[in-house]
Scaffold this motif. Structure first.
Motif, PDB file in Angstrom:
ATOM      1  N   ARG A 137       0.825  -1.199   0.000  1.00  0.00           N
ATOM      2  CA  ARG A 137       0.000   0.000   0.000  1.00  0.00           C
ATOM      3  C   ARG A 137       0.867   1.261   0.000  1.00  0.00           C
ATOM      4  NH1 ARG A 137      -2.806  -3.266   3.665  1.00  0.00           N
ATOM      5  NH2 ARG A 137      -2.063  -2.134   5.507  1.00  0.00           N
ATOM      6  N   LEU A 138       1.934   1.258   0.817  1.00  0.00           N
ATOM      7  CA  LEU A 138       2.826   2.416   0.853  1.00  0.00           C
ATOM      8  C   LEU A 138       3.472   2.657  -0.506  1.00  0.00           C
ATOM      9  CD1 LEU A 138       4.613   1.981   4.308  1.00  0.00           C
ATOM     10  CD2 LEU A 138       3.049   3.819   3.657  1.00  0.00           C
ATOM     11  N   LEU A 139       3.942   1.591  -1.155  1.00  0.00           N
ATOM     12  CA  LEU A 139       4.556   1.740  -2.467  1.00  0.00           C
ATOM     13  C   LEU A 139       3.528   2.162  -3.516  1.00  0.00           C
ATOM     14  CD1 LEU A 139       7.053  -1.265  -2.599  1.00  0.00           C
ATOM     15  CD2 LEU A 139       7.583   1.180  -2.425  1.00  0.00           C
ATOM     16  N   PHE A 140       2.286   1.745  -3.330  1.00  0.00           N
ATOM     17  CA  PHE A 140       1.235   2.171  -4.255  1.00  0.00           C
ATOM     18  C   PHE A 140       1.040   3.684  -4.164  1.00  0.00           C
ATOM     19  CE2 PHE A 140      -3.015   3.016  -5.730  1.00  0.00           C
ATOM     20  CZ  PHE A 140      -3.172   2.159  -6.813  1.00  0.00           C
ATOM     21  N   TYR A 141       0.940   4.196  -2.936  1.00  0.00           N
ATOM     22  CA  TYR A 141       0.804   5.643  -2.753  1.00  0.00           C
ATOM     23  C   TYR A 141       2.041   6.373  -3.288  1.00  0.00           C
ATOM     24  CZ  TYR A 141      -2.939   4.457   0.590  1.00  0.00           C
ATOM     25  OH  TYR A 141      -4.065   3.971   1.184  1.00  0.00           O
ATOM     26  N   GLN A 142       3.220   5.861  -2.907  1.00  0.00           N
ATOM     27  CA  GLN A 142       4.468   6.497  -3.334  1.00  0.00           C
ATOM     28  C   GLN A 142       4.571   6.549  -4.851  1.00  0.00           C
ATOM     29  OE1 GLN A 142       7.149   4.321  -4.681  1.00  0.00           O
ATOM     30  NE2 GLN A 142       8.427   6.105  -5.137  1.00  0.00           N
ATOM     31  N   GLY A 143       4.256   5.431  -5.496  1.00  0.00           N
ATOM     32  CA  GLY A 143       4.343   5.387  -6.947  1.00  0.00           C
ATOM     33  C   GLY A 143       3.347   6.299  -7.625  1.00  0.00           C
ATOM     34  N   THR A 144       2.144   6.385  -7.067  1.00  0.00           N
ATOM     35  CA  THR A 144       1.126   7.259  -7.653  1.00  0.00           C
ATOM     36  C   THR A 144       1.605   8.710  -7.661  1.00  0.00           C
ATOM     37  OG1 THR A 144      -0.654   5.801  -6.887  1.00  0.00           O
ATOM     38  CG2 THR A 144      -1.254   8.048  -7.472  1.00  0.00           C
ATOM     39  N   VAL A 145       2.128   9.158  -6.521  1.00  0.00           N
ATOM     40  CA  VAL A 145       2.612  10.540  -6.424  1.00  0.00           C
ATOM     41  C   VAL A 145       3.823  10.769  -7.328  1.00  0.00           C
ATOM     42  CG1 VAL A 145       3.637  12.224  -4.862  1.00  0.00           C
ATOM     43  CG2 VAL A 145       1.720  10.826  -4.079  1.00  0.00           C
ATOM     44  N   THR A 146       4.772   9.826  -7.292  1.00  0.00           N
ATOM     45  CA  THR A 146       5.989   9.976  -8.084  1.00  0.00           C
ATOM     46  C   THR A 146       5.698   9.978  -9.575  1.00  0.00           C
ATOM     47  OG1 THR A 146       7.338   8.927  -6.374  1.00  0.00           O
ATOM     48  CG2 THR A 146       8.232   8.954  -8.598  1.00  0.00           C
ATOM     49  N   PHE A 184       2.959  10.746 -11.128  1.00  0.00           N
ATOM     50  CA  PHE A 184       2.267  11.962 -11.542  1.00  0.00           C
ATOM     51  C   PHE A 184       3.265  13.100 -11.749  1.00  0.00           C
ATOM     52  CE2 PHE A 184       0.290  16.027 -10.439  1.00  0.00           C
ATOM     53  CZ  PHE A 184      -0.721  16.072 -11.387  1.00  0.00           C
ATOM     54  N   GLY A 185       4.126  13.319 -10.761  1.00  0.00           N
ATOM     55  CA  GLY A 185       5.101  14.389 -10.887  1.00  0.00           C
ATOM     56  C   GLY A 185       6.112  14.131 -11.979  1.00  0.00           C
ATOM     57  N   SER A 186       6.563  12.875 -12.116  1.00  0.00           N
ATOM     58  CA  SER A 186       7.560  12.547 -13.129  1.00  0.00           C
ATOM     59  C   SER A 186       7.024  12.745 -14.534  1.00  0.00           C
ATOM     60  CB  SER A 186       8.025  11.099 -12.950  1.00  0.00           C
ATOM     61  OG  SER A 186       8.679  10.929 -11.714  1.00  0.00           O
ATOM     62  N   PHE A 187       5.770  12.400 -14.746  1.00  0.00           N
ATOM     63  CA  PHE A 187       5.201  12.580 -16.078  1.00  0.00           C
ATOM     64  C   PHE A 187       5.005  14.051 -16.409  1.00  0.00           C
ATOM     65  CE2 PHE A 187       4.112   8.038 -16.161  1.00  0.00           C
ATOM     66  CZ  PHE A 187       4.437   7.758 -17.483  1.00  0.00           C
ATOM     67  N   ALA A 198       0.465   8.552 -15.821  1.00  0.00           N
ATOM     68  CA  ALA A 198       0.674   8.721 -17.251  1.00  0.00           C
ATOM     69  C   ALA A 198      -0.476   9.464 -17.927  1.00  0.00           C
ATOM     70  CB  ALA A 198       0.862   7.358 -17.912  1.00  0.00           C
ATOM     71  N   ILE A 199      -1.660   9.428 -17.332  1.00  0.00           N
ATOM     72  CA  ILE A 199      -2.797  10.166 -17.885  1.00  0.00           C
ATOM     73  C   ILE A 199      -2.849  11.580 -17.318  1.00  0.00           C
ATOM     74  CG2 ILE A 199      -5.318  10.303 -17.977  1.00  0.00           C
ATOM     75  CD1 ILE A 199      -5.332   7.230 -17.901  1.00  0.00           C
ATOM     76  N   ALA A 200      -2.871  11.662 -15.996  1.00  0.00           N
ATOM     77  CA  ALA A 200      -3.033  12.972 -15.361  1.00  0.00           C
ATOM     78  C   ALA A 200      -1.811  13.855 -15.571  1.00  0.00           C
ATOM     79  CB  ALA A 200      -3.310  12.789 -13.866  1.00  0.00           C
ATOM     80  N   GLY A 201      -0.604  13.272 -15.497  1.00  0.00           N
ATOM     81  CA  GLY A 201       0.614  14.060 -15.648  1.00  0.00           C
ATOM     82  C   GLY A 201       0.726  14.754 -16.997  1.00  0.00           C
ATOM     83  N   PRO A 202       0.702  14.003 -18.126  1.00  0.00           N
ATOM     84  CA  PRO A 202       0.791  14.649 -19.431  1.00  0.00           C
ATOM     85  C   PRO A 202      -0.364  15.604 -19.725  1.00  0.00           C
ATOM     86  CG  PRO A 202       1.286  12.326 -19.621  1.00  0.00           C
ATOM     87  CD  PRO A 202       0.781  12.539 -18.227  1.00  0.00           C
ATOM     88  N   ALA A 203      -1.587  15.192 -19.356  1.00  0.00           N
ATOM     89  CA  ALA A 203      -2.733  16.057 -19.643  1.00  0.00           C
ATOM     90  C   ALA A 203      -2.593  17.400 -18.921  1.00  0.00           C
ATOM     91  CB  ALA A 203      -4.027  15.357 -19.227  1.00  0.00           C
TER      92      ALA A 203
END
Length: 435
Positions: A23-32, A34-37, A162-167
């Motif tokens: 769960r922690l990695l899921f949250y971490q990956g979601t935030v990362t 988004f910002g990385s994209f 990949a969706i929210a970041g580029p858009a």
């Protein structure tokens, strides 16, 4: 639709319920992600703005290639020898500092070009060091019978970014410039570091060897001796090399007179992947994961070829979405095979090879796409690459038939991994206590 049928289609949340660290990695990956994209889109756009050259944009892939190869292999050996949590934490902090460099450069009265390439190379190096630790950690924190479900959930996490970041990046850059996009990236890495601090330590397995060329060679020999693993690497590498045209999407948007749709073009593949992921409950019941790898890669190539052939922007967006669904399908098959068959003591080093297979391909693909677009035009670079992808997948399938015949219930490596001590991760209740 009945509840039972609906649950069979929706993503399997078992890994979410059973593992606190997942769960922690899921949250971490979601935030990362988004910002990385955000930065991933803003960076090539800024290079295009400063140079107006498809070759200059494609050269970003060349700059990233060597650090990724070297650090990906070394990062795999490092992940088998040190605490993986610590390695993830340090590299995540380093990525945040590089994002800060992009922000400072964007705030200059006359932003410089060379820092963009330097940061691209640095991000590639740190990603190469980090990804083996992240990938090899999954089989330790998720029970063996939930690995397919975990791969699907990780895919959803990735596709959200990949969706929210580029858009959002397209809108932010168009209305506010590059600095705000990079500022979001910096903030994302700050949150990610705080989440990584809460992960449990992940010390190396007993008998771990020091990082060295010999240790890397041991992992490479194991991969070479396993046709199934070799097939997953080769198919993904070929698909990305021939049919990864992201670097020239801004030029395709110009040709289609649809600059307004550039953010949608970057996000379309992720939309297709997300739709597949949202209906991925059936993946947990699949046994022939090699078929997923091959079929998904072929769909990816055909859809990219179609995107270069058609002229209507909405048809092109639909083709890119189908390509994303194919890529997601292939990725689920690859991730499941890797986690089901690789022994714990080699998992980091094999994850380093995995990084090369799904990261070097896109970098080389950017170079190929940019170079070919400069020679033949943007649209031929699309459709020729897509057709070459399909042809290469067909050849590799013929050369490595064990990939197609892989069965999770009968494959010797999968059965050995399931039976090995520690082969299944500990189960936890939703509060994080080990059950």
């Amino acid at each position: 639709m009945s509840t039972s049928r609906l649950s069979a289609v929706l993503p399997d949340l078992a890994p979410w319920r059973s593992s606190r660290d997942f769960r922690l990695l899921f949250y971490q990956g979601t935030v990362t992600f988004f910002g990385s994209f955000m930065a991933m889109i803003a960076l090539p756009l800024q290079i295009k703005h400063l140079t107006d050259s498809p070759l200059a944009v494609g050269a970003m892939g060349a700059v990233e290639l060597v650090p990724l190869v070297v650090c990906g292999l070394y990062g795999g050996a490092l992940a088998d020898a040190v605490d993986r949590r610590r390695l993830i934490l340090l590299t995540e902090a380093g990525l945040g500092l590089l994002a800060l460099v992009l922000l400072v450069n964007a705030l200059l009265p006359d932003p410089l070009l060379w820092p963009l390439y330097v940061v691209a190379a640095g991000v590639s190096a740190l990603t190469g060091l980090q990804r083996p630790a992240l990938d090899s950690l999954m089989a330790r924190i998720v029970p063996h019978d939930q690995l397919s479900a975990a791969a699907a959930l990780n895919g959803l996490r990735y596709q959200f970014g990949a969706i929210a970041g580029p858009a959002l990046a397209g809108v932010v850059v168009a209305w506010a410039g590059y600095a705000p996009a990079y500022a979001v990236t910096v903030a994302g890495f700050l949150v990610s570091v705080l989440l990584c601090l809460r992960l449990r330590p992940a010390p190396p397995a007993g008998g771990a060897v020091r990082p060295s060329l010999r240790a890397i060679g041991e992992g490479a020999r194991y991969a070479w001796s396993r046709p199934v693993l070799l097939g997953t690497y080769a198919v993904d590498l070929a698909a990305m090399f021939f049919a990864f045209p992201n670097a020239i999407l801004p030029f395709l948007a110009d040709e289609l007179d649809a600059v307004w749709a550039l953010g949608l073009m970057y996000a379309a593949g992720a939309v297709g992947s997300l739709l597949l992921g949202m209906t991925s409950g059936w993946v947990s019941r699949v046994r022939r994961h090699g078929l997923l790898v091959v079929f998904g890669a072929a769909v990816w190539g055909l859809a990219i070829a179609a995107a270069g052939w058609f002229s209507g922007i909405w048809i092109v967006l639909a083709c890119l979405a189908v390509a994303g669904a194919g890529d997601m399908l292939s990725g689920l098959g690859r991730a499941t095979i890797w986690n089901q068959t690789i022994p714990e003591e080699l998992r980091g080093r094999l994850a380093g090879i995995e990084v090369l297979s799904y990261s070097v391909g896109p970098q080389l693909g950017q170079v190929r796409a940019g170079t070919m677009a400069g020679w033949t035009g943007t649209r031929p670079a699309f459709w020729s690459g897509g057709l070459a992808c399909v042809a290469s997948v067909a050849v590799l399938t013929a050369l490595l038939p064990k990939l197609i015949s892989y069965d999770a219930e009968t494959d010797e490596d999968a059965l050995r991994r399931r039976a090995a001590p520690g082969g299944a991760a500990r189960r936890e209740d939703p509060s994080g206590a080990v059950a």
